[in-house]
Scaffold this motif. Structure first.
Motif, PDB file in Angstrom:
ATOM      1  N   ALA A 231     107.857 -12.409  27.671  1.00 24.47           N
ATOM      2  CA  ALA A 231     106.860 -11.249  27.579  1.00 24.47           C
ATOM      3  C   ALA A 231     106.014 -11.304  26.341  1.00 24.47           C
ATOM      4  CB  ALA A 231     107.793  -9.605  27.320  1.00 24.47           C
ATOM      5  N   GLY A 232     104.640 -11.049  26.517  1.00 21.93           N
ATOM      6  CA  GLY A 232     103.618 -11.242  25.364  1.00 21.93           C
ATOM      7  C   GLY A 232     103.068 -12.520  25.027  1.00 21.93           C
ATOM      8  N   SER A 233     104.257 -13.324  24.777  1.00 20.04           N
ATOM      9  CA  SER A 233     103.712 -14.729  24.224  1.00 20.04           C
ATOM     10  C   SER A 233     103.471 -15.728  25.525  1.00 20.04           C
ATOM     11  CB  SER A 233     104.962 -15.305  23.571  1.00 20.04           C
ATOM     12  OG  SER A 233     105.706 -15.625  24.483  1.00 20.04           O
ATOM     13  N   HIS A 234     103.878 -15.168  26.649  1.00 18.29           N
ATOM     14  CA  HIS A 234     103.587 -15.991  27.973  1.00 18.29           C
ATOM     15  C   HIS A 234     104.000 -17.535  27.830  1.00 18.29           C
ATOM     16  CE1 HIS A 234      99.972 -13.055  27.578  1.00 18.29           C
ATOM     17  NE2 HIS A 234     101.026 -12.746  28.423  1.00 18.29           N
ATOM     18  N   ALA A 235     104.943 -17.896  26.925  1.00 17.31           N
ATOM     19  CA  ALA A 235     105.752 -19.060  27.056  1.00 17.31           C
ATOM     20  C   ALA A 235     106.615 -19.259  28.107  1.00 17.31           C
ATOM     21  CB  ALA A 235     106.764 -19.163  25.563  1.00 17.31           C
ATOM     22  N   LEU A 236     106.877 -20.584  28.780  1.00 17.71           N
ATOM     23  CA  LEU A 236     107.397 -20.606  29.938  1.00 17.71           C
ATOM     24  C   LEU A 236     108.954 -21.033  29.869  1.00 17.71           C
ATOM     25  CD1 LEU A 236     104.513 -22.091  31.764  1.00 17.71           C
ATOM     26  CD2 LEU A 236     105.282 -19.930  31.778  1.00 17.71           C
ATOM     27  N   PHE A 237     109.830 -20.479  30.539  1.00 14.26           N
ATOM     28  CA  PHE A 237     111.282 -20.870  30.451  1.00 14.26           C
ATOM     29  C   PHE A 237     111.950 -21.246  31.848  1.00 14.26           C
ATOM     30  CE2 PHE A 237     110.430 -18.426  27.011  1.00 14.26           C
ATOM     31  CZ  PHE A 237     110.600 -19.000  25.964  1.00 14.26           C
TER      32      PHE A 237
END
Length: 573
Positions: A231-237
């Protein structure tokens, strides 16, 4: 491979993205963003909103160039009711997810936000409203290209967002206009079947970012992998959940190791949430990626064409340049370039970025370890070793010690590589070459936080007041000159660590800590320390403690969502 063939293959394996339910920004096309932004060069607006086009972003624009999506007038136009509507759902608990070290680092971070240039307030709300007004989120867009690098066929996906609102929206590390996130699928060039998936996560690189296509941790819907977006950072997991940020401070590694040794010595088996991380420290910046919001599986796929100036030539920033000296609050550069204008490693060498150098596609793996290839490799290393030995003998007489050491280290690595190849040749001749596991490359993968065992008001209150209280009790002996400062500080620090265990209901650990500190108190009773009386410093600490407490009050009103995201099952971490 022509463009149409590239797009067909890219579309076949285009990742499915699952978002947090509170997310405000989604992958969009760059053209409407550029069209509604101002182009600024060296502080001068050379293109007003509505004038710039993707073709205007070319090689002539580099240092001091950026796009500005939100003007000051946009921020002033945000009415209070709209700000509340958009920001009211963005709170979540975080301080209780880490221990004392993490909360202290968070306080230092908040101080840095006060003194360094950051993205102006209300930018997040203004950006969301402007994106909604101009319809930027009507069509989810993904940019992609296919390239052949080092025996691999690489499918490269890039997602553009109007805003990264991790700090203001979710109390993370940074805010900045515009955001680029990326994913890569490494295919066997002969079969064109996926083998590895790599997902970007902040500024990380290396093998911990990739998972094998058959890894049980990787969720797939048909031929498409599923990624969970922070959320907000858009980093992918790869798995749903909350991910705590970790930082590695080299000059604090010894302190972290001492702390872990101390806990083990006292048999405190249940560590704080920021423990067990090796030399890294857990800090209360949480990537929430539960996947309980929007799911996007039908992107408009556009060729990430290097011939387009905005992708292949523009070295400026895609968002407001705040001048932040540590870059966190500055707009990002594009998928090809870094902020300093250099080409990204992930663009020029995606294989090395993913830690795949030396790893062959399945169709070439058997050929890569044939005896004749091993013999050729040993022969090549023999030549390199002889050459390096001669150079080292000359360097030791004519170069400085640092250069000589580097050459010596290189020679040692060559000898090590030669010995490893000889061992491989021996095992191959005996038929003892074992298969490499699909998770053997993972050394420190991102792992979602387990649901907190300690919840409720007691922990929330303690997480809110603990660090401000430390600051106040540090100020106390400075204001009271007759108090033995160091002894008092040590006693208070000991009391706080015992309280931390009691709040978390670890009573046996608290008893052992009390016994240890009592023994230490007997020893410290013989130590006399000159009292301190630095009133100005103490007053500053008191003021900072009050401000920090006010900033932490959101922890008391934060709610904890408990979504039920997809569980891919147990994975051997």
């Amino acid at each position: 491979m022509d463009t149409d063939s590239q797009l067909d293959l890219l579309r076949k394996h285009l990742p499915v993205l699952r978002f947090d339910a509170r997310e405000l920004f989604f992958p969009t096309a760059v053209e409407p963003y550029i069209a509604t932004s101002a182009l600024v060069v060296e502080g001068v607006e050379v293109k007003a909103p509505g004038e710039a086009t993707p073709e205007d972003l070319d090689h002539r624009l580099a240092d001091g160039t950026y796009l500005r999506f939100i003007a000051e007038a946009d921020r002033r136009s945000v009415v209070r009711e709209e700000a509340k509507r958009l920001a009211g759902k963005l709170l979540g608990p975080r301080l209780g997810r880490v221990g004392y070290f993490g909360r202290i680092l968070d306080a230092l971070f908040l101080l840095s936000v006060v003194i360094r240039p950051t993205t102006p307030r209300l930018t997040t709300v203004a950006a969301s409203l402007k994106a909604e007004r101009h319809g930027l989120h009507r069509t989810a867009t993904c940019y992609g290209r296919a390239v052949e690098v080092d025996d691999w066929l690489v499918l490269h996906y890039a997602y553009f967002y109007v805003m990264n609102d991790w700090r203001s929206g979710y109390r993370g590390v940074n805010d900045h206009e515009a955001d680029w996130e990326q994913a890569w699928i490494f295919c066997d060039p002969h079969t064109r079947e996926p083998v590895w998936l790599v997902a970007s996560s902040h500024d990380n690189l290396g093998s911990n970012l990739r998972r094998h296509w058959d890894d049980p941790e990787l969720l797939r819907l048909g031929s498409k992998p599923v990624l969970f977006v922070g959320a907000g950072s858009h980093a992918l997991f790869f798995r749903p959940g909350d991910y705590v940020s970790r930082i590695d401070v080299p000059w604090l590694r010894w302190l972290v190791r001492v702390r872990l040794w101390f806990r083990r010595a006292l048999r405190i088996a249940d560590p704080d949430p920021d423990g067990g991380l090796g030399p890294a420290l857990g800090v209360p910046f949480v990537d929430a990626a539960p996947g309980d919001g929007a799911e996007i599986d039908d992107f408009r796929l556009v060729h990430l064409d290097e011939q387009r100036p905005c992708f292949g030539a523009f070295r400026g920033l895609w968002g407001l340049d705040t001048g932040d000296p540590i870059n966190g609050e500055r707009g990002p550069s594009g998928p090809k370039y870094q902020r300093d204008g250099r080409i990204r490693r992930s663009w020029a060498d995606p294989v090395g970025f993913a830690g795949l150098h030396g790893t062959s596609p399945p169709s070439l793996a058997d050929a890569a370890i044939r005896l004749d290839n091993i013999e050729a490799g040993i022969t090549h290393l023999d030549v390199e070793i002889r050459h390096s030995s001669r150079l080292l003998a000359l360097a030791s007489r004519g170069s400085d010690q640092a250069t000589t050491k580097r050459e010596s280290d290189r020679l040692s690595r060559l000898h090590q590589q030669r010995t490893e190849l000889q061992d491989l040749r021996r095992r191959l001749r005996r038929g003892q070459v074992s298969e490499i596991g699909i998770r053997d490359h993972l050394t420190d993968p991102a792992v979602p936080l387990a649901p907190p065992e300690e919840t409720g008001w007691i922990l929330a209150i303690w997480a809110t007041v603990s660090v401000p209280l430390v600051m106040l009790v540090v100020a106390a002996p400075l204001l009271l000159a007759e108090v033995r400062a160091v002894g008092l500080l040590l006693s208070i620090a000991a009391g706080f660590t015992v309280l931390e265990q009691l709040v978390r209901r670890r009573f046996s650990a608290a008893i052992r800590l009390v016994a240890f500190y009592a023994a230490m108190a007997v020893f410290l009773g013989f130590v006399s320390i000159i009292s301190l009386s630095v009133y100005a410093f103490a007053a500053t600490l008191v003021a900072a403690a009050v401000l920090l407490f006010v900033g932490n009050l959101g922890e008391l009103t934060a709610f904890r969502r408990r979504p039920e995201p997809f569980d891919p099952g147990p994975v051997d971490d």
